[in-house]
Design a protein around this motif. Structure first.
Motif, PDB file in Angstrom:
ATOM      1  N   LEU A 198       0.665  -1.121  -0.258  1.00  0.00           N
ATOM      2  CA  LEU A 198      -0.372  -0.227  -0.200  1.00  0.00           C
ATOM      3  C   LEU A 198       0.876   1.227  -0.075  1.00  0.00           C
ATOM      4  O   LEU A 198       0.234   2.473  -0.361  1.00  0.00           O
ATOM      5  CB  LEU A 198      -1.518   0.255   1.010  1.00  0.00           C
ATOM      6  CG  LEU A 198      -2.523  -1.084   1.197  1.00  0.00           C
ATOM      7  CD1 LEU A 198      -2.635  -0.655   2.409  1.00  0.00           C
ATOM      8  CD2 LEU A 198      -3.648  -0.352   0.064  1.00  0.00           C
ATOM      9  N   GLY A 199       2.262   1.115  -0.168  1.00  0.00           N
ATOM     10  CA  GLY A 199       3.107   2.255   0.313  1.00  0.00           C
ATOM     11  C   GLY A 199       3.618   3.098   1.141  1.00  0.00           C
ATOM     12  O   GLY A 199       3.813   4.130   1.262  1.00  0.00           O
ATOM     13  N   TRP A 200       2.978   2.259   2.422  1.00  0.00           N
ATOM     14  CA  TRP A 200       3.065   2.528   3.705  1.00  0.00           C
ATOM     15  C   TRP A 200       4.590   3.546   4.128  1.00  0.00           C
ATOM     16  O   TRP A 200       4.414   3.350   5.454  1.00  0.00           O
ATOM     17  CB  TRP A 200       1.791   2.648   4.532  1.00  0.00           C
ATOM     18  CG  TRP A 200       0.116   2.672   4.280  1.00  0.00           C
ATOM     19  CD1 TRP A 200      -0.014   3.398   3.268  1.00  0.00           C
ATOM     20  CD2 TRP A 200      -0.083   2.023   4.571  1.00  0.00           C
ATOM     21  NE1 TRP A 200      -1.350   3.366   3.226  1.00  0.00           N
ATOM     22  CE2 TRP A 200      -1.419   2.962   4.035  1.00  0.00           C
ATOM     23  CE3 TRP A 200      -0.778   0.897   5.769  1.00  0.00           C
ATOM     24  CZ2 TRP A 200      -3.037   1.544   4.468  1.00  0.00           C
ATOM     25  CZ3 TRP A 200      -1.823   0.251   6.053  1.00  0.00           C
ATOM     26  CH2 TRP A 200      -3.207   1.148   5.264  1.00  0.00           C
ATOM     27  N   ALA A 201       4.971   1.761   3.418  1.00  0.00           N
ATOM     28  CA  ALA A 201       6.286   1.365   4.614  1.00  0.00           C
ATOM     29  C   ALA A 201       7.045   0.798   4.011  1.00  0.00           C
ATOM     30  O   ALA A 201       6.685   0.426   2.069  1.00  0.00           O
ATOM     31  CB  ALA A 201       6.103   0.181   5.856  1.00  0.00           C
ATOM     32  N   ASP A 202       8.464   0.567   3.775  1.00  0.00           N
ATOM     33  CA  ASP A 202       9.483   0.124   2.907  1.00  0.00           C
ATOM     34  C   ASP A 202       9.520  -2.023   3.637  1.00  0.00           C
ATOM     35  O   ASP A 202       8.808  -1.681   4.460  1.00  0.00           O
ATOM     36  CB  ASP A 202      10.958   0.532   3.672  1.00  0.00           C
ATOM     37  CG  ASP A 202      11.473   0.647   5.386  1.00  0.00           C
ATOM     38  OD1 ASP A 202      11.087   0.104   6.052  1.00  0.00           O
ATOM     39  OD2 ASP A 202      11.821   1.070   5.591  1.00  0.00           O
ATOM     40  N   THR A 203      10.168  -2.320   3.231  1.00  0.00           N
ATOM     41  CA  THR A 203      10.396  -3.728   3.960  1.00  0.00           C
ATOM     42  C   THR A 203      11.084  -4.120   5.385  1.00  0.00           C
ATOM     43  O   THR A 203      10.647  -4.726   5.759  1.00  0.00           O
ATOM     44  CB  THR A 203      11.358  -4.391   3.119  1.00  0.00           C
ATOM     45  OG1 THR A 203      12.796  -3.659   2.556  1.00  0.00           O
ATOM     46  CG2 THR A 203      10.986  -4.471   1.814  1.00  0.00           C
ATOM     47  N   GLY A 227       9.431  -1.995   7.802  1.00  0.00           N
ATOM     48  CA  GLY A 227       8.133  -2.260   8.624  1.00  0.00           C
ATOM     49  C   GLY A 227       7.899  -0.575   9.066  1.00  0.00           C
ATOM     50  O   GLY A 227       7.093  -0.154   9.252  1.00  0.00           O
ATOM     51  N   THR A 228       8.791   0.288   8.437  1.00  0.00           N
ATOM     52  CA  THR A 228       9.334   1.452   8.560  1.00  0.00           C
ATOM     53  C   THR A 228       8.736   1.880   7.988  1.00  0.00           C
ATOM     54  O   THR A 228       8.818   2.020   6.786  1.00  0.00           O
ATOM     55  CB  THR A 228      10.471   1.989   9.206  1.00  0.00           C
ATOM     56  OG1 THR A 228      10.965   1.791   8.344  1.00  0.00           O
ATOM     57  CG2 THR A 228      11.327   1.018   9.890  1.00  0.00           C
ATOM     58  N   PRO A 229       8.004   4.165   7.789  1.00  0.00           N
ATOM     59  CA  PRO A 229       7.581   3.787   7.315  1.00  0.00           C
ATOM     60  C   PRO A 229       7.967   4.898   6.445  1.00  0.00           C
ATOM     61  O   PRO A 229       9.407   5.074   6.885  1.00  0.00           O
ATOM     62  CB  PRO A 229       6.862   5.265   8.308  1.00  0.00           C
ATOM     63  CG  PRO A 229       7.074   5.595   9.932  1.00  0.00           C
ATOM     64  CD  PRO A 229       7.966   4.552   9.894  1.00  0.00           C
ATOM     65  N   ASP A 230       7.534   4.961   5.010  1.00  0.00           N
ATOM     66  CA  ASP A 230       8.380   5.229   3.917  1.00  0.00           C
ATOM     67  C   ASP A 230       8.069   5.953   3.490  1.00  0.00           C
ATOM     68  O   ASP A 230       6.386   6.301   2.283  1.00  0.00           O
ATOM     69  CB  ASP A 230       8.340   4.201   2.880  1.00  0.00           C
ATOM     70  CG  ASP A 230       8.976   4.185   1.833  1.00  0.00           C
ATOM     71  OD1 ASP A 230       9.755   5.294   1.447  1.00  0.00           O
ATOM     72  OD2 ASP A 230       9.234   3.553   1.284  1.00  0.00           O
ATOM     73  N   PRO A 231       8.431   7.311   3.538  1.00  0.00           N
ATOM     74  CA  PRO A 231       7.832   8.591   3.248  1.00  0.00           C
ATOM     75  C   PRO A 231       7.453   9.079   1.739  1.00  0.00           C
ATOM     76  O   PRO A 231       6.193   9.769   0.432  1.00  0.00           O
ATOM     77  CB  PRO A 231       8.803  10.127   3.781  1.00  0.00           C
ATOM     78  CG  PRO A 231       9.739   9.076   4.246  1.00  0.00           C
ATOM     79  CD  PRO A 231       9.985   7.942   4.235  1.00  0.00           C
ATOM     80  N   GLY A 232       8.434   8.195   0.412  1.00  0.00           N
ATOM     81  CA  GLY A 232       8.496   7.746  -1.256  1.00  0.00           C
ATOM     82  C   GLY A 232       7.875   6.713  -1.683  1.00  0.00           C
ATOM     83  O   GLY A 232       8.062   7.001  -2.469  1.00  0.00           O
ATOM     84  N   GLY A 233       7.632   6.089  -0.613  1.00  0.00           N
ATOM     85  CA  GLY A 233       6.234   5.305  -1.179  1.00  0.00           C
ATOM     86  C   GLY A 233       5.170   5.910  -1.251  1.00  0.00           C
ATOM     87  O   GLY A 233       4.523   6.984  -1.378  1.00  0.00           O
TER      88      GLY A 233
END
Length: 350
Positions: free
Chosen positions: A45-50, A52-58
């Motif tokens: 869903l673009g919320w996190a990276d692999t 599990g931390t928030p990914d502002p670039g997703g």
């Protein structure tokens, strides 16, 4: 600001408003998954990276289906809040379908990031998709109100149709480009209605169902959404050949390299003429489609009229979707917002 930019800003604001309304319920639904499948869902869903931390670039996508669900409710005079469970359900179903489609099509990228199966493995990605599907049905089944049963039945019928469309799409891969057994444009159109149109129709109809609309209105909105889905798929097919990979998130000529039978190629082949014959010879050779070959194929498809005819196909279905909206007794303001969204989806570059 010119008219097209005003229109784009209006559509973007509309999508943002609907996404903000649905986001808390969507987060809550994903939180109910097993931690591992929930982590993969958050990545998809673009919320996190692999990690599990928030990914502002997703990128979490445009949220078209959840917006249609809310607007469907508002269009029949209901509060958008009544449609939130339906919006969550269609967004989870859409994400599930992307996870599984990427595996079946061997697409390594999704929204400019590695696909879930590339990041976590094929088995885990399948499991995450299954979890999203189960949660989609659960979220809708737990919606309050007297219309929940009808909404669940509508969603389940759509899922059956969606799977049928994906089956048709996969079977097309084994059929020849021309001659006996070739895929005809009408067959492709039927597949696209099942695979893409059905879920957009369901999204628009679910809002109406949850809002207590009569069956006739629900059916009309479903038909409008299906035509919108066919227009959407036609534009998607154009972008798959001529889109900017920096915007679409997929490599240039991705569909051509995979040998996918898309509408621009099929109508180009059906048109006849010198370019169509050269195109047929290239595709029927069985040779891998590398960069130079893909560029030549794209040029031949355009020369044979594939791009123009696909754009015309998108326009026809957009017009049919708008006509269906005019047949239903809808609130004027919500119908206007749907029209803005329909235009935005046809003119998109993503």
């Amino acid at each position: 600001m010119n008219g097209s930019r005003v229109h784009e800003a209006s559509a973007t604001g509309l999508l943002d408003r609907c996404r903000d309304r649905v986001r808390p319920a969507l987060v809550e639904a994903v939180a109910r998954l097993h931690p591992w499948t929930g982590e993969m869902a958050a990545y998809a869903l673009g919320w996190a990276d692999t990690a599990g931390t928030p990914d502002p670039g997703g990128s979490e996508g445009k949220g078209v289906r959840q917006a249609l669900a809310l607007l469907g409710a508002e269009a029949v005079g209901a509060d958008a809040a009544e449609a939130v469970p339906g919006a969550v359900a269609v967004e989870l179903v859409h994400t599930f379908s992307l996870l599984h489609d990427d595996i079946m099509d061997a697409d390594a990228l999704r929204r400019q990031r590695p696909a879930v199966w590339k990041s976590y493995g094929t088995g885990p990605a399948v499991l995450a998709g299954d979890a999203l599907l189960a949660q989609a049905v659960t979220s809708l089944a737990e919606a309050p109100g007297p219309c929940t049963g009808a909404a669940v039945r509508h969603l389940c019928g759509t899922l059956t149709t969606l799977v049928s469309g994906q089956a048709e799409d996969l079977r097309f891969e084994d059929r020849p480009w021309s001659g006996p057994g070739a895929v005809e444009p009408d067959e492709y159109r039927s597949m696209a209605e099942h695979k893409t149109g059905a879920l957009l129709g369901c999204a628009l109809a679910l809002g109406a169902v949850l809002g207590g609309a009569p069956d006739r209105t629900v059916t009309t909105l479903d038909r409008a959404g299906r035509h919108l889905g066919l227009a959407f798929q036609a534009v998607d097919d154009i972008l798959g050949i001529w889109g900017d990979p920096g915007v679409t998130g997929k490599p240039v000529h991705a569909d051509l390299r995979q040998g996918k039978k898309t509408y621009p190629v099929l109508v180009a082949l059906a048109g006849g003429g010198k370019a169509a014959h050269e195109l047929d010879a290239l595709l029927a050779s069985g040779r891998p489609i590398d960069g130079a070959t893909a560029a030549r194929v794209a040029a031949l498809v355009e020369e044979a009229g594939g791009r123009t005819r696909t754009r015309e196909e998108a326009r026809r279905h957009q017009d049919a979707a708008r006509h269906a909206l005019r047949e239903a007794p809808l609130r004027h303001s919500a119908a206007g917002e749907l029209d803005v969204l329909f235009t935005h989806l046809l003119d998109r570059t993503w």
